[in-house]
Scaffold this active site. Structure first.
Site, PDB file in Angstrom:
ATOM      1  CB  VAL A   1      -0.949   0.039   1.223  1.00 30.38           C
ATOM      2  CG1 VAL A   1      -1.920  -1.106   1.189  1.00 30.38           C
ATOM      3  CG2 VAL A   1      -0.181   0.067   2.525  1.00 30.38           C
ATOM      4  CB  SER A   2       1.031   4.325  -1.790  1.00 32.78           C
ATOM      5  OG  SER A   2      -0.275   4.736  -2.110  1.00 32.78           O
ATOM      6  CB  THR A   3       1.216   7.501   2.468  1.00 34.17           C
ATOM      7  OG1 THR A   3       1.822   8.119   1.341  1.00 34.17           O
ATOM      8  CG2 THR A   3       2.293   6.917   3.358  1.00 34.17           C
TER       9      THR A   3
ATOM     10  CG  ASP B   1      -4.738   3.196  -3.553  1.00 32.37           C
ATOM     11  OD1 ASP B   1      -5.775   3.016  -2.885  1.00 32.37           O
ATOM     12  OD2 ASP B   1      -4.477   2.559  -4.588  1.00 32.37           O
ATOM     13  CD  GLN B   2      -3.065   3.184   3.563  1.00 30.82           C
ATOM     14  OE1 GLN B   2      -2.782   2.106   4.055  1.00 30.82           O
ATOM     15  NE2 GLN B   2      -2.153   4.114   3.343  1.00 30.82           N
TER      16      GLN B   2
END
Length: 197
Positions: free
Chosen positions: A8-10, A12-13
């Site tokens: 996950v990115s900060t 887009d979870q």
């Protein structure tokens, strides 16, 4: 065998987009981390790296899903290459199993190294320019030279170190660094006792 890795990115979870892309690319196994890339402990990536064997390919949706920084990414792909494992990034069209993919990755590595050297060079030039203007980096000194000399005179007069440290609001260890204790050795029963003066 194609092994996928999603994170996950900060922003887009949700990893569904990444997971679907990896499934469409033919990944037989997909490992996942549900934490930010700045964290060093990524159990999903560790499991994926353990699972990979010579001839396998690690597949990610995008480069930034794998590495925390360009330096980390290049190091990781270098380790994979040493183990005979290829790397593929779907959206960046990088595939180290091809000569062009390996060349592109070498160019990226050289650019990352050059960027690091330029940062060091600019930092050193900035520090030298500041020194030439009389500025010294770091925190300003706690006491002036005259105050340190006065503290030394108080110690010479026999004022206890703890009291001098309190007067000048400095740590006792700092006072010892600036004015080391003089040691006198007294022989007594085959032992040496040290007394601060």
């Amino acid at each position: 065998m194609l092994i996928g890795y999603v994170r996950v990115s900060t922003n887009d979870q949700n990893t569904d987009l990444q997971r679907n892309a990896l499934v469409c690319a033919g990944c037989e196994q997909i490992f996942e981390d549900k934490l930010s890339g700045t964290r060093t402990d990524r159990p999903g990536l560790k499991r994926a790296l353990k699972r990979l064997q010579k001839g396998d390919t690690l597949v990610v949706w995008k480069l930034d899903r794998l590495g925390r920084s360009m330096k980390h990414l290049i190091s990781l792909v270098g380790e994979l290459r040493e183990r005979g494992i290829n790397f593929r990034s779907l959206t960046d069209s990088i595939d180290t199993s091809s000569p062009m993919g390996r060349f592109f990755f070498h160019v990226m590595g050289a650019l990352a190294e050059m960027e690091r050297e330029l940062i060091i060079e600019r930092t050193m030039a900035g520090l030298a320019a500041a020194r030439n203007k009389g500025r010294i980096g770091g925190r300003p000194p706690k006491l002036t030279k005259a105050e340190w000399e006065q503290a030394g005179r108080l110690l010479a007069q026999g004022i206890p170190r703890k009291q001098v440290a309190l007067i000048y609001d400095v740590a006792l260890s700092t006072l010892y660094k600036k004015h080391p204790a003089k040691r006198t050795h007294i022989e007594n029963d085959d032992r040496i006792n040290q007394i601060d003066r």
